[in-house]
Scaffold this motif. Structure first.
Motif, mmCIF file in Angstrom:
data_model
loop_
_atom_site.group_PDB
_atom_site.id
_atom_site.type_symbol
_atom_site.label_atom_id
_atom_site.label_comp_id
_atom_site.label_asym_id
_atom_site.label_seq_id
_atom_site.Cartn_x
_atom_site.Cartn_y
_atom_site.Cartn_z
ATOM 1 N N GLU A 559 1.124 -1.117 0.004
ATOM 2 C CA GLU A 559 0.282 0.744 -0.118
ATOM 3 C C GLU A 559 1.010 1.624 0.404
ATOM 4 O OE1 GLU A 559 -3.358 -0.479 -0.815
ATOM 5 O OE2 GLU A 559 -3.592 -2.146 0.325
ATOM 6 N N TYR A 560 1.661 1.014 0.303
ATOM 7 C CA TYR A 560 3.118 2.344 0.255
ATOM 8 C C TYR A 560 3.201 3.257 1.156
ATOM 9 C CZ TYR A 560 3.653 -0.714 -3.710
ATOM 10 O OH TYR A 560 3.953 -1.205 -5.016
ATOM 11 N N ALA A 561 2.346 2.516 2.365
ATOM 12 C CA ALA A 561 2.348 3.503 3.630
ATOM 13 C C ALA A 561 4.113 4.196 3.665
ATOM 14 C CB ALA A 561 1.627 3.418 4.749
ATOM 15 N N ARG A 562 5.393 3.613 3.231
ATOM 16 C CA ARG A 562 6.385 3.448 3.621
ATOM 17 C C ARG A 562 7.444 3.490 2.597
ATOM 18 N NH1 ARG A 562 8.461 -1.439 4.230
ATOM 19 N NH2 ARG A 562 7.657 -3.020 4.923
ATOM 20 N N GLN A 563 8.922 3.674 2.419
ATOM 21 C CA GLN A 563 9.386 3.384 0.812
ATOM 22 C C GLN A 563 10.227 1.840 1.890
ATOM 23 O OE1 GLN A 563 11.007 3.531 -1.823
ATOM 24 N NE2 GLN A 563 10.211 5.497 -2.763
ATOM 25 N N SER A 564 10.382 1.544 0.957
ATOM 26 C CA SER A 564 11.065 -0.089 0.151
ATOM 27 C C SER A 564 12.879 0.502 0.493
ATOM 28 C CB SER A 564 10.897 -0.330 -0.833
ATOM 29 O OG SER A 564 9.500 -0.701 -0.551
ATOM 30 N N ARG A 565 13.029 -0.718 0.659
ATOM 31 C CA ARG A 565 14.520 -0.789 1.061
ATOM 32 C C ARG A 565 15.246 -1.950 0.841
ATOM 33 N NH1 ARG A 565 17.107 0.141 6.756
ATOM 34 N NH2 ARG A 565 16.024 1.889 6.671
ATOM 35 N N PHE A 566 16.174 -2.219 -0.460
ATOM 36 C CA PHE A 566 16.695 -2.608 -0.975
ATOM 37 C C PHE A 566 18.090 -3.180 -1.421
ATOM 38 C CE2 PHE A 566 14.311 -0.441 -3.721
ATOM 39 C CZ PHE A 566 14.604 -0.287 -4.732
ATOM 40 N N ARG A 567 18.389 -4.101 -1.841
ATOM 41 C CA ARG A 567 20.049 -4.572 -2.084
ATOM 42 C C ARG A 567 20.036 -3.415 -3.211
ATOM 43 N NH1 ARG A 567 20.928 -9.461 -3.816
ATOM 44 N NH2 ARG A 567 20.855 -8.914 -5.378
ATOM 45 N N LEU A 568 21.091 -3.059 -3.758
ATOM 46 C CA LEU A 568 21.513 -2.170 -4.839
ATOM 47 C C LEU A 568 21.979 -3.785 -5.922
ATOM 48 C CD1 LEU A 568 24.026 0.148 -4.109
ATOM 49 C CD2 LEU A 568 21.782 0.379 -4.506
ATOM 50 N N GLU A 569 21.724 -3.584 -6.923
ATOM 51 C CA GLU A 569 22.136 -4.475 -8.314
ATOM 52 C C GLU A 569 23.051 -4.490 -8.515
ATOM 53 O OE1 GLU A 569 18.934 -5.337 -9.295
ATOM 54 O OE2 GLU A 569 17.206 -4.470 -9.142
ATOM 55 N N ALA A 570 23.289 -6.008 -8.829
ATOM 56 C CA ALA A 570 25.015 -6.716 -9.050
ATOM 57 C C ALA A 570 25.550 -5.488 -9.421
ATOM 58 C CB ALA A 570 24.517 -7.687 -9.572
ATOM 59 N N LEU A 625 27.571 -2.183 -15.875
ATOM 60 C CA LEU A 625 26.961 -2.428 -16.910
ATOM 61 C C LEU A 625 27.219 -2.580 -18.345
ATOM 62 C CD1 LEU A 625 24.010 -0.798 -18.190
ATOM 63 C CD2 LEU A 625 24.970 1.140 -18.678
ATOM 64 N N TYR A 626 28.820 -1.950 -18.291
ATOM 65 C CA TYR A 626 29.865 -2.007 -19.346
ATOM 66 C C TYR A 626 30.258 -3.850 -19.588
ATOM 67 C CZ TYR A 626 28.651 2.677 -20.325
ATOM 68 O OH TYR A 626 27.693 4.246 -20.901
ATOM 69 N N MET A 638 29.270 -10.439 -10.728
ATOM 70 C CA MET A 638 27.565 -10.124 -11.560
ATOM 71 C C MET A 638 26.254 -11.454 -11.316
ATOM 72 S SD MET A 638 27.203 -7.497 -12.432
ATOM 73 C CE MET A 638 28.917 -6.214 -13.728
ATOM 74 N N LEU A 639 26.747 -12.421 -11.263
ATOM 75 C CA LEU A 639 26.070 -13.765 -11.098
ATOM 76 C C LEU A 639 25.849 -14.309 -9.636
ATOM 77 C CD1 LEU A 639 24.726 -16.506 -12.481
ATOM 78 C CD2 LEU A 639 26.534 -17.762 -12.510
ATOM 79 N N ALA A 640 26.496 -13.870 -8.850
ATOM 80 C CA ALA A 640 26.546 -13.598 -7.252
ATOM 81 C C ALA A 640 25.673 -13.250 -6.801
ATOM 82 C CB ALA A 640 27.938 -13.701 -6.224
ATOM 83 N N PHE A 641 25.580 -11.418 -7.513
ATOM 84 C CA PHE A 641 24.099 -10.837 -7.302
ATOM 85 C C PHE A 641 22.956 -10.394 -7.379
ATOM 86 C CE2 PHE A 641 27.925 -8.493 -4.561
ATOM 87 C CZ PHE A 641 27.830 -8.858 -3.625
ATOM 88 N N GLY A 654 15.723 -11.565 -9.677
ATOM 89 C CA GLY A 654 15.488 -11.821 -8.454
ATOM 90 C C GLY A 654 16.444 -11.366 -7.246
ATOM 91 N N ARG A 655 15.879 -11.130 -5.907
ATOM 92 C CA ARG A 655 16.937 -11.003 -4.807
ATOM 93 C C ARG A 655 17.748 -12.014 -3.782
ATOM 94 N NH1 ARG A 655 14.091 -5.395 -4.189
ATOM 95 N NH2 ARG A 655 16.173 -5.283 -5.977
ATOM 96 N N SER A 656 18.307 -12.472 -4.295
ATOM 97 C CA SER A 656 19.125 -13.469 -3.280
ATOM 98 C C SER A 656 20.222 -13.014 -1.692
ATOM 99 C CB SER A 656 19.824 -14.713 -3.291
ATOM 100 O OG SER A 656 21.242 -14.180 -4.313
ATOM 101 N N ASN A 657 19.961 -13.777 -0.887
ATOM 102 C CA ASN A 657 20.495 -13.164 0.118
ATOM 103 C C ASN A 657 21.713 -14.271 0.737
ATOM 104 O OD1 ASN A 657 21.848 -11.979 2.595
ATOM 105 N ND2 ASN A 657 20.187 -12.022 3.738
#
Length: 772
Positions: A559-570, A625-626, A638-641, A654-657
């Motif tokens: 419902e977006y009553a807050r922001q989300s925190r998430f890991r950066l992309e690889a 990116l390059y 890149m694969l690990a992340f 996906g976003r694994s840990n």
């Protein structure tokens, strides 16, 4: 069959008379088919009673009005009798391994008693723009209206440091500098935030960040995939995407150039590079491959790509039969594929070199050399040797120009037939011509007479592109805005980004998604306008911390009553480390680069055997990116992340840990070198005492001051490691070998090695690799 079982009576009775024993109650809101009923039927019934006519049982289709539902009469409806049965007539059948819960059975019963009203699937209806008061921010108004209905309140605004870090990561994929954070915190002007947004939108690195998700969606890679996974010339397309976002190319033009850049009336080198989209599929050079097999694969790959990238539909499910859940027929599938039958390509062959892609300066130099050749040719007394040398200089220069696979129209398109059960050996199917899916609005008749783009009597890729971005197509604007929303808020308004169909998820806030889709079209497909609207909303600026009430009411923040925190992309995890270490190259574009990679990682990459040769100098520190994208052996960092191989279109990573991520951050040569470079900064710029140096290190990495506990802990790490390296100088030399300095004194090496350990700790922190 006894239909009046105790369960049946309990369910129907509860629906019919309500909770009368508990006294008067507020009537429950009426059920909505798309929201409450369609997901139940889709997950449990459509496989046998859905759109796929070839697999439909008993001639019964449940995604529209049918004989099993008697509106207003659940007791006598066959649907209710079957789902409540306990004998052999039970639906779904036991061997189908699907079971309806009591709640689901109750909802079906209640829905029929309320009238059993069906709806067309929400995504196939034209979006309708909700009205918003002029003085209100549209996103905030629609989000808060939904929150109020659920008894929720928005969260407070985040602090200045969090806001600028969030903005920088979201718009550039890079952190701000400590100075930028300090300047933003000091700027008390009422438009300080908006000025920062505009500065970031104008940065050339904005295009790099926006391109990253698009390259996933279109499956951009430097290699062909399949058997040999050999290289191909395609990187100019990646730079074209970056430039398109930076120049804010309207999304409808962006679409046309990719699907039909070679067919446009004003076709140019730029638009033809855009048409490389059609060449991003997996291909093969294997001599034993069967051409008809791969011709069918290429058609399938392209139809799936259009479905994922623009329509938000799992079109590939209709390759072998009518879609089981959505109204996409097999004929629809092959008619979409027929749009691409005009692309000139070898089915089983090495990819052609591609079109030369010259900068303006290179074009002028080539023209100068070719003019010199022409001038010599005009002279009757010119020596043959002089002409040959001039031609060779022109040809040699032309050979140095970058090249890119692009779309070239074949005057005789391939014949496309429906393949029964997707079998490429069975040619008994109907011949089809290009057309859009039958359940959506049709293409307009071919317009404008005969031209390169539109041939009389047939539809082309340009017609398909026009339809994809037309007002009559309800899917594209929704699909693109849903993905864009996810980028800035953590999850899509409809969670399944590549499936807005029956097996996806209805949007949690339909009014918001429709408003965004309509505004995107009304703004003439202005991407920066939509990004600006999202990041300037109060909804975007909320804290990402969660209180107990929100955790209980909305644990996944739908419902977006807050922001989300998430890991950066690889790519950004790596870019961030290089950036704070002062190593990251700001250079834009150019051929893909090869950062450090473990030895023998490619030892099983054959036909031919290849070795990875890591780049030297600036190319070693280019943005992720390059990085060279080898589909079958993606770079291990890149694969690990969770970066995708891009063998398939990927709308959402996906976003694994996993433990390997910490090992990469500690031991991958790129991160070790980044830690060593950061250590040089700590050592040389951090002041005198270790505690002061720690303060500099934390400010450089996290753009904030360390707490007393953090300061003491990191100073303790330094002291412990200094003792170790003073006792074993050879270990210090080994750690620093990536950038050895023969003039450094042994005692200095010990200090630098110790600070390198402190830097490794900082680069491994959760806070360092997390978008706040």
């Amino acid at each position: 069959m006894n239909v009046r079982t105790p369960l049946f009576c309990a369910l129907v009775g509860a629906v019919s008379i309500g909770m009368s024993l508990a006294g008067p109650a507020t009537p429950a809101p009426k059920l909505v088919f798309n929201r409450d009923i369609r997901p139940i039927l889709s997950n449990n019934c459509f496989a046998c009673h859905g759109p796929d006519a070839g697999k439909r049982q008993a001639g019964l289709r449940l995604d529209g009005p049918n004989r099993a539902v008697i509106p207003g009469d659940a007791v006598n409806s066959a649907l209710v009798r079957r789902v409540l049965a306990t004998d052999s007539g039970q639906m779904p059948p036991r061997d189908f391994h699907k079971t309806l819960s009591p709640t689901q059975k109750s909802l079906l019963t209640r829905w029929i008693d309320e009238g059993g009203a069906y709806q067309r699937h929400w995504a196939y209806e034209p979006p309708v723009k909700p009205s918003v008061p002029a003085e209100k921010h549209p996103i905030d108004f629609l989000v808060r209206k939904r929150l109020e209905g659920r008894g929720l309140s928005p969260s407070p605004e985040a602090d200045r440091r969090t806001l600028i870090r969030r903005l920088s990561f979201d718009l550039l994929g890079l952190p701000p500098t400590p100075q930028e954070v300090a300047d933003f915190e000091r700027d008390k002007s009422p438009d300080a935030y908006e000025k920062r947004v505009e500065r970031l939108l104008a940065s050339p690195h904005y295009g790099e960040k926006m391109a990253q998700g698009w390259l996933d969606a279109v499956r951009f890679a430097d290699t062909i995939g399949y058997h040999s996974d050999t290289p191909r010339n395609i990187w100019p397309y990646r730079d074209w995407v970056i430039d398109s976002f930076n120049s804010n190319k309207p999304f409808d033009r962006f679409t046309r150039e990719q699907l039909a850049g070679d067919l446009l009336p004003d076709a140019s080198q730029e638009t033809r590079v855009g048409s490389a989209f059609n060449r991003l599929l997996l291909t093969t050079e294997e001599g034993g491959a069967q051409p008809r097999d791969y011709e069918a694969r290429y058609l399938t790959d392209r139809v799936r790509a259009v479905g994922t990238v623009w329509l938000g539909q799992t079109t590939g499910c209709a390759n072998c039969h009518d879609h089981k859940f959505d109204p996409i027929t097999q004929k629809d599938f092959f008619r979409l594929g027929a749009f691409f039958a005009d692309i000139e390509e070898g089915i089983i062959a090495a990819r052609e070199p591609g079109m030369p892609v010259a900068t303006p300066e290179q074009s002028r130099e080539l023209a100068r050399r070719e003019a010199h050749v022409a001038e010599i040719q005009k002279r009757p007394d010119a020596p043959a040797t002089a002409l040959a040398e001039a031609k060779k200089r022109a040809d040699d220069y032309a050979a140095t120009l970058p090249r890119c696979l692009v779309s070239v129209k074949n005057a005789r398109p391939r014949i496309v037939k429906i393949l029964p059960r997707g079998n490429f050996l069975d040619e008994s199917g109907e011949v089809v011509t290009p057309a859009t899916p039958s359940f959506l609005s049709p293409l307009p008749p071919p317009s404008g007479g005969e031209s390169e783009g539109r041939a009389v009597g047939g539809q082309t890729r340009l017609d398909l592109a026009d339809w994809i971005v037309s007002r009559e197509n309800p899917l594209t604007a929704r699909a693109v805005m849903n993905r864009t929303w996810k980028q800035f808020f953590g999850s899509g308004i409809s969670r399944v980004l590549d499936d807005l169909g029956a097996q996806g998820e209805p949007p949690t806030n339909p009014a918001l998604l429709d408003w965004l889709a309509c505004e995107f079209q009304d703004s003439r497909w202005n991407v920066k306008h939509m990004v600006r609207l999202m990041v300037t909303s109060a909804t975007y600026k909320q804290v990402s911390t969660v209180n107990k009430a929100l955790q209980s009411a909305d644990p996944y923040n739908r419902e977006y009553a807050r922001q989300s925190r998430f890991r950066l992309e690889a790519e950004e995890v790596r870019d961030n480390a290089l950036f704070v270490a002062g190593l990251l190259s700001p250079k834009l574009g150019g051929p893909s680069v090869r950062p450090y990679q473990p030895e023998r990682y490619w030892e099983n990459l054959n036909f031919p055997v290849r070795d990875w040769m890591a780049d030297r100098g600036e190319n070693q520190y280019r943005r992720g990116l390059y990085t060279w994208w080898q589909r079958s052996f993606l770079h291990p960092s890149m694969l690990a992340f969770d970066a995708p191989s891009r063998e398939e279109c990927t709308a959402e990573r996906g976003r694994s840990n996993i433990p390997q991520q910490a090992l990469v951050l500690l031991n991958d040569p790129t991160y070790v070198e980044a830690a060593r470079a950061l250590a040089v900064g700590i050592w040389s710029q951090g002041g005198g005492a270790p505690e002061r140096k720690v303060g500099w290190a934390v400010r450089q990495t996290l753009q904030r001051e360390p707490s007393a506990s953090e300061r003491n802990t990191l100073a303790g790490v330094y002291a412990e490691q200094l003792f170790r390296y003073q006792a074993s100088p050879s270990e210090a030399t080994s750690l620093l070998q990536l950038r050895p300095d023969s003039t450094m004194k042994p005692e200095d090496r010990a200090q630098l090695a110790a600070w390198t350990h402190v830097a490794r700790v900082l680069l491994n922190l959760h806070e360092t690799i997390t978008r706040p």
